[in-house]
Motif scaffolding. Structure first.
Motif, PDB file in Angstrom:
ATOM      1  N   GLU A 168       0.861  -1.188   0.000  1.00 45.34           N
ATOM      2  CA  GLU A 168       0.000   0.000   0.000  1.00 45.34           C
ATOM      3  C   GLU A 168       0.891   1.230   0.000  1.00 45.34           C
ATOM      4  N   LYS A 169       0.591   2.109  -0.946  1.00 48.41           N
ATOM      5  CA  LYS A 169       1.368   3.341  -1.011  1.00 48.41           C
ATOM      6  C   LYS A 169       0.451   4.450  -1.506  1.00 48.41           C
ATOM      7  N   ASP A 170       0.489   5.569  -0.842  1.00 50.79           N
ATOM      8  CA  ASP A 170      -0.339   6.700  -1.276  1.00 50.79           C
ATOM      9  C   ASP A 170       0.491   7.967  -1.252  1.00 50.79           C
ATOM     10  N   ASP A 171       0.330   8.743  -2.296  1.00 49.99           N
ATOM     11  CA  ASP A 171       0.912  10.089  -2.340  1.00 49.99           C
ATOM     12  C   ASP A 171      -0.200  11.038  -2.743  1.00 49.99           C
ATOM     13  N   ILE A 172      -0.425  12.016  -1.921  1.00 50.18           N
ATOM     14  CA  ILE A 172      -1.588  12.886  -2.132  1.00 50.18           C
ATOM     15  C   ILE A 172      -1.159  14.340  -2.054  1.00 50.18           C
ATOM     16  N   VAL A 173      -1.691  15.113  -2.980  1.00 50.14           N
ATOM     17  CA  VAL A 173      -1.485  16.565  -2.932  1.00 50.14           C
ATOM     18  C   VAL A 173      -2.837  17.213  -2.698  1.00 50.14           C
ATOM     19  N   PHE A 174      -2.850  18.171  -1.801  1.00 50.48           N
ATOM     20  CA  PHE A 174      -4.107  18.824  -1.404  1.00 50.48           C
ATOM     21  C   PHE A 174      -3.968  20.331  -1.548  1.00 50.48           C
ATOM     22  N   LEU A 175      -4.998  20.947  -2.104  1.00 52.33           N
ATOM     23  CA  LEU A 175      -5.049  22.419  -2.165  1.00 52.33           C
ATOM     24  C   LEU A 175      -6.402  22.859  -1.637  1.00 52.33           C
ATOM     25  N   GLY A 176      -6.411  23.745  -0.681  1.00 52.24           N
ATOM     26  CA  GLY A 176      -7.687  24.143  -0.089  1.00 52.24           C
ATOM     27  C   GLY A 176      -7.789  25.638   0.149  1.00 52.24           C
ATOM     28  N   TYR A 177      -9.016  26.113   0.128  1.00 52.54           N
ATOM     29  CA  TYR A 177      -9.305  27.516   0.438  1.00 52.54           C
ATOM     30  C   TYR A 177     -10.375  27.544   1.516  1.00 52.54           C
ATOM     31  N   ASN A 178     -10.095  28.270   2.581  1.00 52.94           N
ATOM     32  CA  ASN A 178     -11.012  28.350   3.707  1.00 52.94           C
ATOM     33  C   ASN A 178     -11.439  29.796   3.880  1.00 52.94           C
ATOM     34  N   HIS A 179     -12.736  30.033   3.767  1.00 48.93           N
ATOM     35  CA  HIS A 179     -13.268  31.379   3.985  1.00 48.93           C
ATOM     36  C   HIS A 179     -14.092  31.367   5.264  1.00 48.93           C
ATOM     37  N   ASN A 213      -5.578  15.436  -5.162  1.00 52.39           N
ATOM     38  CA  ASN A 213      -5.139  14.556  -6.249  1.00 52.39           C
ATOM     39  C   ASN A 213      -4.307  13.414  -5.680  1.00 52.39           C
ATOM     40  N   GLU A 214      -4.740  12.187  -5.956  1.00 50.43           N
ATOM     41  CA  GLU A 214      -3.966  11.017  -5.537  1.00 50.43           C
ATOM     42  C   GLU A 214      -2.993  10.699  -6.661  1.00 50.43           C
ATOM     43  N   LEU A 215      -1.730  10.950  -6.422  1.00 51.63           N
ATOM     44  CA  LEU A 215      -0.727  10.929  -7.486  1.00 51.63           C
ATOM     45  C   LEU A 215      -0.556   9.545  -8.104  1.00 51.63           C
ATOM     46  N   ASN A 216      -0.661   8.493  -7.298  1.00 54.41           N
ATOM     47  CA  ASN A 216      -0.392   7.152  -7.823  1.00 54.41           C
ATOM     48  C   ASN A 216      -1.480   6.683  -8.778  1.00 54.41           C
ATOM     49  N   SER A 217      -2.710   7.066  -8.510  1.00 55.17           N
ATOM     50  CA  SER A 217      -3.804   6.655  -9.392  1.00 55.17           C
ATOM     51  C   SER A 217      -4.238   7.800 -10.301  1.00 55.17           C
ATOM     52  N   ASN A 218      -3.671   8.963 -10.062  1.00 59.24           N
ATOM     53  CA  ASN A 218      -4.032  10.176 -10.799  1.00 59.24           C
ATOM     54  C   ASN A 218      -5.534  10.461 -10.746  1.00 59.24           C
ATOM     55  N   GLU A 219      -6.114  10.192  -9.602  1.00 63.88           N
ATOM     56  CA  GLU A 219      -7.539  10.502  -9.428  1.00 63.88           C
ATOM     57  C   GLU A 219      -7.687  11.740  -8.573  1.00 63.88           C
ATOM     58  N   SER A 220      -8.675  12.531  -8.936  1.00 64.59           N
ATOM     59  CA  SER A 220      -8.901  13.778  -8.203  1.00 64.59           C
ATOM     60  C   SER A 220     -10.282  13.795  -7.607  1.00 64.59           C
ATOM     61  N   ARG A 221     -10.423  14.578  -6.566  1.00 67.56           N
ATOM     62  CA  ARG A 221     -11.775  14.836  -6.076  1.00 67.56           C
ATOM     63  C   ARG A 221     -11.875  16.261  -5.555  1.00 67.56           C
ATOM     64  N   PHE A 222     -13.067  16.750  -5.659  1.00 61.29           N
ATOM     65  CA  PHE A 222     -13.376  18.109  -5.212  1.00 61.29           C
ATOM     66  C   PHE A 222     -14.364  18.008  -4.056  1.00 61.29           C
ATOM     67  N   THR A 223     -14.109  18.765  -3.000  1.00 61.62           N
ATOM     68  CA  THR A 223     -15.080  18.809  -1.904  1.00 61.62           C
ATOM     69  C   THR A 223     -15.324  20.256  -1.506  1.00 61.62           C
ATOM     70  N   THR A 224     -16.502  20.496  -1.021  1.00 58.89           N
ATOM     71  CA  THR A 224     -16.799  21.791  -0.433  1.00 58.89           C
ATOM     72  C   THR A 224     -17.608  21.546   0.835  1.00 58.89           C
ATOM     73  N   SER A 225     -17.446  22.408   1.799  1.00 58.54           N
ATOM     74  CA  SER A 225     -18.172  22.201   3.050  1.00 58.54           C
ATOM     75  C   SER A 225     -18.507  23.540   3.699  1.00 58.54           C
ATOM     76  N   LEU A 226     -19.572  23.498   4.474  1.00 58.87           N
ATOM     77  CA  LEU A 226     -19.953  24.642   5.303  1.00 58.87           C
ATOM     78  C   LEU A 226     -20.118  24.108   6.715  1.00 58.87           C
ATOM     79  N   SER A 227     -19.304  24.571   7.624  1.00 56.84           N
ATOM     80  CA  SER A 227     -19.360  24.061   8.990  1.00 56.84           C
ATOM     81  C   SER A 227     -19.536  25.213   9.968  1.00 56.84           C
ATOM     82  N   VAL A 228     -20.210  24.906  11.060  1.00 59.38           N
ATOM     83  CA  VAL A 228     -20.559  25.936  12.047  1.00 59.38           C
ATOM     84  C   VAL A 228     -20.281  25.429  13.446  1.00 59.38           C
ATOM     85  N   LEU A 229     -19.710  26.270  14.261  1.00 59.07           N
ATOM     86  CA  LEU A 229     -19.531  25.991  15.683  1.00 59.07           C
ATOM     87  C   LEU A 229     -20.549  26.850  16.434  1.00 59.07           C
ATOM     88  N   PHE A 230     -21.315  26.225  17.303  1.00 54.60           N
ATOM     89  CA  PHE A 230     -22.273  27.053  18.043  1.00 54.60           C
ATOM     90  C   PHE A 230     -22.295  26.739  19.530  1.00 54.60           C
TER      91      PHE A 230
END
Lengths: 318, 132
Positions: A276-287, A301-318
């Motif tokens: 098992e081997k994983d190499d991952i590059v992550f780029l994120g923007y937090n507003h 981007n998972e470099l070994n499989s060259n697969e990408s995914r996009f996520t977005t989230s809205l989180s709240v602390l109350f």
């Protein structure tokens, strides 16, 4: 008349309530919580969900304090590819502990609590983190939670934590690794801009493999930049087999201004016995719309499989 | 040169107008600035063997603003964000008293309480452990 009374009560409540700081119901009970809405798009997923809903109850009195956290993870989701929805209305105990402080050098915690390792592991909630997605380092090497006892405090400027678990966890749901035996030690030191943590531990999974690990964490922080490096190596042993695995990540976060952050991260995981081997590059923007409201956009981007995914989230602390 | 003189005189004018206080019956004799910062951020809650309970004035109070600038070296938004993060870990901010008079009364009656006031408000039942 009743309506006006209720309206006045609501206005009073809203005036008293400060988002992100909880609400003090009584002298011995403060209430808060958090939630996270997430969307993921990849080759295999196209899904939206209410990932977390959690309620936190806590208080402090003299040398005592307590905290209980109930969480429902994957509360509701809709899969656009399969056109299926799921609902999970069960809440589980994420944390539950009592503390007693004898002195600055010696404090005792009993219950279920976050494993005191490094930096990333200490902040398991999306709204307070730099990214929705966890680095592999935090998921695959050591258990994120302990059910047992911890003694901790300060010896000079060094913060230490010594913990032990001798039975099954309080509520095994949401654990990354389920164990019935776990003990470890961490030492942390913080300077003005720099900090480090060294942790060692040993645990036994319910599958009866035993593991021991070593972890090293480094942090450098200025007003604009934060750099994090965390590395962990573990040896897993079964009856006739053993495997060494390690993981690390290197992350840089740039604060554009108080509300906007950009994060770049490289992660690596290696378990050669199981290929098992994983190499991952992550780029994120937090507003941060406000500090307790975080809107994130992330590309992985998972470099070994060259697969990408996009996520977005809205989180709240109350 | 004139500018330097003005800066020097201004610093004298505002030097040490405020004090950090505890009850006279408390064993603590003095604290360092970084200790005070840790106490009011609740990173530490003992001075030696003595448990301490930090007490703030209201957020809009001038003495508090001066304390936050001199000792915590954080602006109000930084402090607010800090306590939001601590909220997740079950740590509450320091007690608040509505005025210096109320704070003084609290410190005299609550063993281990530590707060800050204007220097001219000190009385015999209080001990100064830091000036700013």
């Amino acid at each position: 008349m009743r309506f006006i009374t209720l309206l006045l009560l609501l206005i009073n409540f809203l005036n008293a309530y400060d988002l992100g700081k909880g609400l003090e119901l009584t002298k011995y009970l403060k209430v808060g919580g958090y939630t996270s809405f997430e969307y993921e798009k990849s080759k295999y997923e196209n899904e939206i969900e209410i990932e977390d809903i959690a309620l936190i109850l806590y208080s402090e009195y003299l040398n005592f304090s307590y905290l209980v956290e109930f969480e429902s993870s994957d509360f509701a989701k809709y899969n656009f590819m399969k056109h299926e929805s799921e609902l999970n209305e069960e809440f589980h105990i994420e944390r539950a502990y009592i503390d007693y402080q004898f002195s600055q050098k010696f404090k005792v915690r009993v219950g279920k609590f976050i494993t005191p390792i490094g930096y990333w592991n200490l902040t398991p909630v999306n709204v307070l983190r730099d990214s929705l997605l966890n680095p592999i380092y935090s998921d695959r090497i050591f258990p994120k939670y302990v059910t047992g006892a911890k003694v901790y405090g300060y010896l000079g400027n060094y913060e230490y934590s010594l913990f032990n678990q001798n039975k099954n966890a309080i509520d095994k749901e949401y654990l990354n690794i389920s164990v019935d035996k776990y003990y470890g030690l961490s030492i942390k030191r913080e300077f003005e801009n720099f900090g480090f943590d060294i942790s060692i531990g040993e645990f036994r999974e319910l599958s009866e493999s035993e593991s021991h690990y070593l972890s090293l964490s480094l942090k450098y922080q200025t007003k604009k930049w934060q750099h994090l490096f965390e590395y962990a190596i573990a040896e897993d042993e079964w009856v006739e087999e053993r495997a060494i695995k390690y993981a690390f990540y290197l992350q840089s976060r740039y604060r554009v201004d108080r509300k906007n952050y950009i994060t770049l991260r490289y992660e690596h995981f290696d378990n050669r016995e199981f290929n098992e081997k994983d190499d991952i590059v992550f780029l994120g923007y937090n507003h941060r719309i406000k500090y307790p409201i975080s809107l994130k956009f992330e590309l992985v981007n998972e470099l070994n499989s060259n697969e990408s995914r996009f996520t977005t989230s809205l989180s709240v602390l109350f | 040169m004139k500018k330097l003189i003005v800066i020097f005189l201004t610093s004298l004018l505002f030097a040490n107008d405020y004090v950090v206080i505890i009850s006279n019956s408390n064993k603590i004799e003095e604290v360092k600035k970084d200790e005070l910062k840790n106490i009011f951020l609740k990173k530490r809650n003992f001075v030696g063997e003595v448990k301490v309970y930090p007490v703030n004035l209201p957020a809009d109070n001038l003495v508090r603003k001066r304390f936050e600038k001199s000792i915590l070296n954080m602006d109000r938004e930084d402090i607010s964000e800090y306590w939001m993060e601590k909220h997740y870990y079950g740590i509450t901010p320091p007690f608040i008293q509505n005025s210096e008079v109320a704070l003084i009364k609290f410190i005299k009656n609550f063993d281990g309480a530590i707060g800050y006031i204007s220097k001219e408000k000190i009385d015999k039942e209080l001990k100064v452990i830091y000036e700013f």
